[in-house]
Design a protein around this motif. Structure first.
Motif, PDB file in Angstrom:
ATOM      1  N   SER A   1       0.826  -1.210   0.000  1.00 57.68           N
ATOM      2  CA  SER A   1       0.000   0.000   0.000  1.00 57.68           C
ATOM      3  C   SER A   1       0.861   1.260   0.000  1.00 57.68           C
ATOM      4  CB  SER A   1      -0.928   0.005   1.215  1.00 57.68           C
ATOM      5  OG  SER A   1      -1.779  -1.098   1.185  1.00 57.68           O
ATOM      6  N   ILE A   2       1.938   1.245   0.755  1.00 57.60           N
ATOM      7  CA  ILE A   2       2.842   2.400   0.802  1.00 57.60           C
ATOM      8  C   ILE A   2       3.513   2.602  -0.557  1.00 57.60           C
ATOM      9  CG2 ILE A   2       5.013   3.265   1.799  1.00 57.60           C
ATOM     10  CD1 ILE A   2       4.051   1.979   4.463  1.00 57.60           C
ATOM     11  N   PHE A   3       4.000   1.507  -1.164  1.00 61.84           N
ATOM     12  CA  PHE A   3       4.624   1.631  -2.477  1.00 61.84           C
ATOM     13  C   PHE A   3       3.625   2.095  -3.527  1.00 61.84           C
ATOM     14  CE2 PHE A   3       8.073  -1.097  -0.796  1.00 61.84           C
ATOM     15  CZ  PHE A   3       9.141  -0.306  -1.174  1.00 61.84           C
ATOM     16  N   SER A   4       2.386   1.642  -3.441  1.00 65.33           N
ATOM     17  CA  SER A   4       1.358   2.085  -4.378  1.00 65.33           C
ATOM     18  C   SER A   4       1.087   3.573  -4.225  1.00 65.33           C
ATOM     19  CB  SER A   4       0.069   1.297  -4.157  1.00 65.33           C
ATOM     20  OG  SER A   4       0.260  -0.066  -4.429  1.00 65.33           O
ATOM     21  N   ALA A   5       1.009   4.041  -2.985  1.00 64.76           N
ATOM     22  CA  ALA A   5       0.784   5.468  -2.746  1.00 64.76           C
ATOM     23  C   ALA A   5       1.955   6.299  -3.268  1.00 64.76           C
ATOM     24  CB  ALA A   5       0.569   5.715  -1.255  1.00 64.76           C
ATOM     25  N   LEU A   6       3.168   5.817  -3.061  1.00 67.91           N
ATOM     26  CA  LEU A   6       4.340   6.529  -3.580  1.00 67.91           C
ATOM     27  C   LEU A   6       4.348   6.555  -5.102  1.00 67.91           C
ATOM     28  CD1 LEU A   6       7.195   5.323  -1.211  1.00 67.91           C
ATOM     29  CD2 LEU A   6       6.358   7.651  -1.484  1.00 67.91           C
TER      30      LEU A   6
ATOM     31  N   LEU B   1       4.188   4.566 -16.717  1.00 68.47           N
ATOM     32  CA  LEU B   1       2.750   4.320 -16.630  1.00 68.47           C
ATOM     33  C   LEU B   1       1.909   5.585 -16.732  1.00 68.47           C
ATOM     34  CD1 LEU B   1       2.705   1.700 -13.738  1.00 68.47           C
ATOM     35  CD2 LEU B   1       2.414   1.259 -16.175  1.00 68.47           C
ATOM     36  N   GLY B   2       2.433   6.700 -16.268  1.00 70.40           N
ATOM     37  CA  GLY B   2       1.640   7.931 -16.224  1.00 70.40           C
ATOM     38  C   GLY B   2       0.683   7.896 -15.040  1.00 70.40           C
ATOM     39  N   ILE B   3      -0.171   8.898 -14.944  1.00 71.81           N
ATOM     40  CA  ILE B   3      -1.075   8.990 -13.794  1.00 71.81           C
ATOM     41  C   ILE B   3      -2.116   7.878 -13.819  1.00 71.81           C
ATOM     42  CG2 ILE B   3      -2.820  10.409 -12.672  1.00 71.81           C
ATOM     43  CD1 ILE B   3      -1.261  12.858 -13.600  1.00 71.81           C
ATOM     44  N   THR B   4      -2.749   7.689 -14.955  1.00 74.31           N
ATOM     45  CA  THR B   4      -3.814   6.681 -15.043  1.00 74.31           C
ATOM     46  C   THR B   4      -3.264   5.284 -14.815  1.00 74.31           C
ATOM     47  OG1 THR B   4      -4.959   8.087 -16.633  1.00 74.31           O
ATOM     48  CG2 THR B   4      -5.681   5.799 -16.488  1.00 74.31           C
TER      49      THR B   4
ATOM     50  N   SER C   1      -3.881   0.491  -7.489  1.00 73.42           N
ATOM     51  CA  SER C   1      -5.146  -0.038  -6.971  1.00 73.42           C
ATOM     52  C   SER C   1      -5.200  -1.558  -7.070  1.00 73.42           C
ATOM     53  CB  SER C   1      -6.320   0.554  -7.747  1.00 73.42           C
ATOM     54  OG  SER C   1      -6.346   1.943  -7.592  1.00 73.42           O
ATOM     55  N   LEU C   2      -4.758  -2.100  -8.196  1.00 73.66           N
ATOM     56  CA  LEU C   2      -4.758  -3.557  -8.354  1.00 73.66           C
ATOM     57  C   LEU C   2      -3.800  -4.232  -7.377  1.00 73.66           C
ATOM     58  CD1 LEU C   2      -4.923  -4.013 -12.222  1.00 73.66           C
ATOM     59  CD2 LEU C   2      -6.685  -4.574 -10.545  1.00 73.66           C
ATOM     60  N   ALA C   3      -2.629  -3.653  -7.188  1.00 75.39           N
ATOM     61  CA  ALA C   3      -1.661  -4.250  -6.264  1.00 75.39           C
ATOM     62  C   ALA C   3      -2.186  -4.216  -4.831  1.00 75.39           C
ATOM     63  CB  ALA C   3      -0.326  -3.510  -6.353  1.00 75.39           C
ATOM     64  N   THR C   4      -2.733  -3.081  -4.420  1.00 74.56           N
ATOM     65  CA  THR C   4      -3.260  -2.973  -3.058  1.00 74.56           C
ATOM     66  C   THR C   4      -4.473  -3.869  -2.873  1.00 74.56           C
ATOM     67  OG1 THR C   4      -2.453  -0.702  -2.909  1.00 74.56           O
ATOM     68  CG2 THR C   4      -4.127  -1.365  -1.324  1.00 74.56           C
ATOM     69  N   GLY C   5      -5.378  -3.864  -3.833  1.00 76.30           N
ATOM     70  CA  GLY C   5      -6.570  -4.708  -3.738  1.00 76.30           C
ATOM     71  C   GLY C   5      -6.235  -6.187  -3.709  1.00 76.30           C
ATOM     72  N   SER C   6      -5.319  -6.608  -4.560  1.00 76.25           N
ATOM     73  CA  SER C   6      -4.909  -8.013  -4.581  1.00 76.25           C
ATOM     74  C   SER C   6      -4.246  -8.424  -3.275  1.00 76.25           C
ATOM     75  CB  SER C   6      -3.939  -8.267  -5.734  1.00 76.25           C
ATOM     76  OG  SER C   6      -4.536  -7.975  -6.950  1.00 76.25           O
ATOM     77  N   SER C   7      -3.425  -7.547  -2.756  1.00 70.88           N
ATOM     78  CA  SER C   7      -2.758  -7.838  -1.490  1.00 70.88           C
ATOM     79  C   SER C   7      -3.763  -7.934  -0.342  1.00 70.88           C
ATOM     80  CB  SER C   7      -1.721  -6.751  -1.194  1.00 70.88           C
ATOM     81  OG  SER C   7      -1.115  -6.978   0.036  1.00 70.88           O
ATOM     82  N   LEU C   8      -4.725  -7.031  -0.319  1.00 72.61           N
ATOM     83  CA  LEU C   8      -5.767  -7.089   0.709  1.00 72.61           C
ATOM     84  C   LEU C   8      -6.589  -8.368   0.587  1.00 72.61           C
ATOM     85  CD1 LEU C   8      -7.073  -3.429   0.803  1.00 72.61           C
ATOM     86  CD2 LEU C   8      -6.053  -4.687   2.687  1.00 72.61           C
TER      87      LEU C   8
ATOM     88  N   ALA D   1       1.881   9.165  -6.145  1.00 74.35           N
ATOM     89  CA  ALA D   1       2.391  10.501  -5.820  1.00 74.35           C
ATOM     90  C   ALA D   1       3.496  10.918  -6.793  1.00 74.35           C
ATOM     91  CB  ALA D   1       2.909  10.530  -4.387  1.00 74.35           C
ATOM     92  N   TYR D   2       4.398   9.996  -7.119  1.00 75.65           N
ATOM     93  CA  TYR D   2       5.459  10.313  -8.078  1.00 75.65           C
ATOM     94  C   TYR D   2       4.877  10.609  -9.456  1.00 75.65           C
ATOM     95  CZ  TYR D   2       9.105   8.835  -4.778  1.00 75.65           C
ATOM     96  OH  TYR D   2       9.942   8.727  -3.705  1.00 75.65           O
ATOM     97  N   ALA D   3       3.850   9.868  -9.850  1.00 78.73           N
ATOM     98  CA  ALA D   3       3.226  10.108 -11.153  1.00 78.73           C
ATOM     99  C   ALA D   3       2.625  11.509 -11.206  1.00 78.73           C
ATOM    100  CB  ALA D   3       2.156   9.053 -11.430  1.00 78.73           C
ATOM    101  N   TYR D   4       1.977  11.940 -10.128  1.00 81.69           N
ATOM    102  CA  TYR D   4       1.436  13.303 -10.087  1.00 81.69           C
ATOM    103  C   TYR D   4       2.549  14.342 -10.134  1.00 81.69           C
ATOM    104  CZ  TYR D   4      -3.482  12.279  -9.244  1.00 81.69           C
ATOM    105  OH  TYR D   4      -4.779  11.874  -9.388  1.00 81.69           O
ATOM    106  N   ASP D   5       3.609  14.112  -9.387  1.00 73.94           N
ATOM    107  CA  ASP D   5       4.724  15.056  -9.397  1.00 73.94           C
ATOM    108  C   ASP D   5       5.355  15.160 -10.780  1.00 73.94           C
ATOM    109  OD1 ASP D   5       4.325  15.616  -6.748  1.00 73.94           O
ATOM    110  OD2 ASP D   5       6.009  14.403  -6.020  1.00 73.94           O
ATOM    111  N   ILE D   6       5.521  14.033 -11.449  1.00 77.84           N
ATOM    112  CA  ILE D   6       6.117  14.039 -12.790  1.00 77.84           C
ATOM    113  C   ILE D   6       5.196  14.757 -13.767  1.00 77.84           C
ATOM    114  CG2 ILE D   6       6.737  12.537 -14.721  1.00 77.84           C
ATOM    115  CD1 ILE D   6       7.757  10.534 -12.566  1.00 77.84           C
ATOM    116  N   ALA D   7       3.890  14.513 -13.666  1.00 76.92           N
ATOM    117  CA  ALA D   7       2.937  15.167 -14.568  1.00 76.92           C
ATOM    118  C   ALA D   7       2.906  16.677 -14.368  1.00 76.92           C
ATOM    119  CB  ALA D   7       1.547  14.591 -14.368  1.00 76.92           C
TER     120      ALA D   7
END
Length: 79
Positions: free
Chosen positions: A11-16, A50-53, A60-67, A19-25
């Motif tokens: 979840s932390i890596f997904s959030a990062l 990957l870009g923002i999308t 979302s898929l990584a966090t959801g699958s992990s949960l 966040a990095y995608a938004y910063d790059i955009a």
């Protein structure tokens, strides 16, 4: 307990990643990490690719699958 910690880490890596995608955009400067430079470089490269999308989808898929995996593992342990 181990799977819960993995879920938190994913979840932390997904959030990062998002966040990095938004910063790059937005053409913002991403400060360099002093301790985990290789991990940060990997996440920044993936966010650029990957870009923002795409980052939202992958995060979302990584966090959801992990949960889902953690919940299923917990349910099977209770039986």
């Amino acid at each position: 307990m181990k799977s819960i910690l993995y879920t938190i880490a994913i979840s932390i890596f997904s959030a990062l990643l998002i966040a990095y995608a938004y910063d790059i955009a937005n053409d913002e400067l991403i400060p360099k990490s002093s301790t985990k430079q290789a991990t940060q470089d990997m996440l920044v490269y993936l966010a650029r690719f990957l870009g923002i999308t795409g980052s939202w989808i992958v995060g979302s898929l990584a966090t959801g699958s992990s949960l889902y995996y953690t919940i299923q593992k917990y349910k099977n342990r209770k039986k």
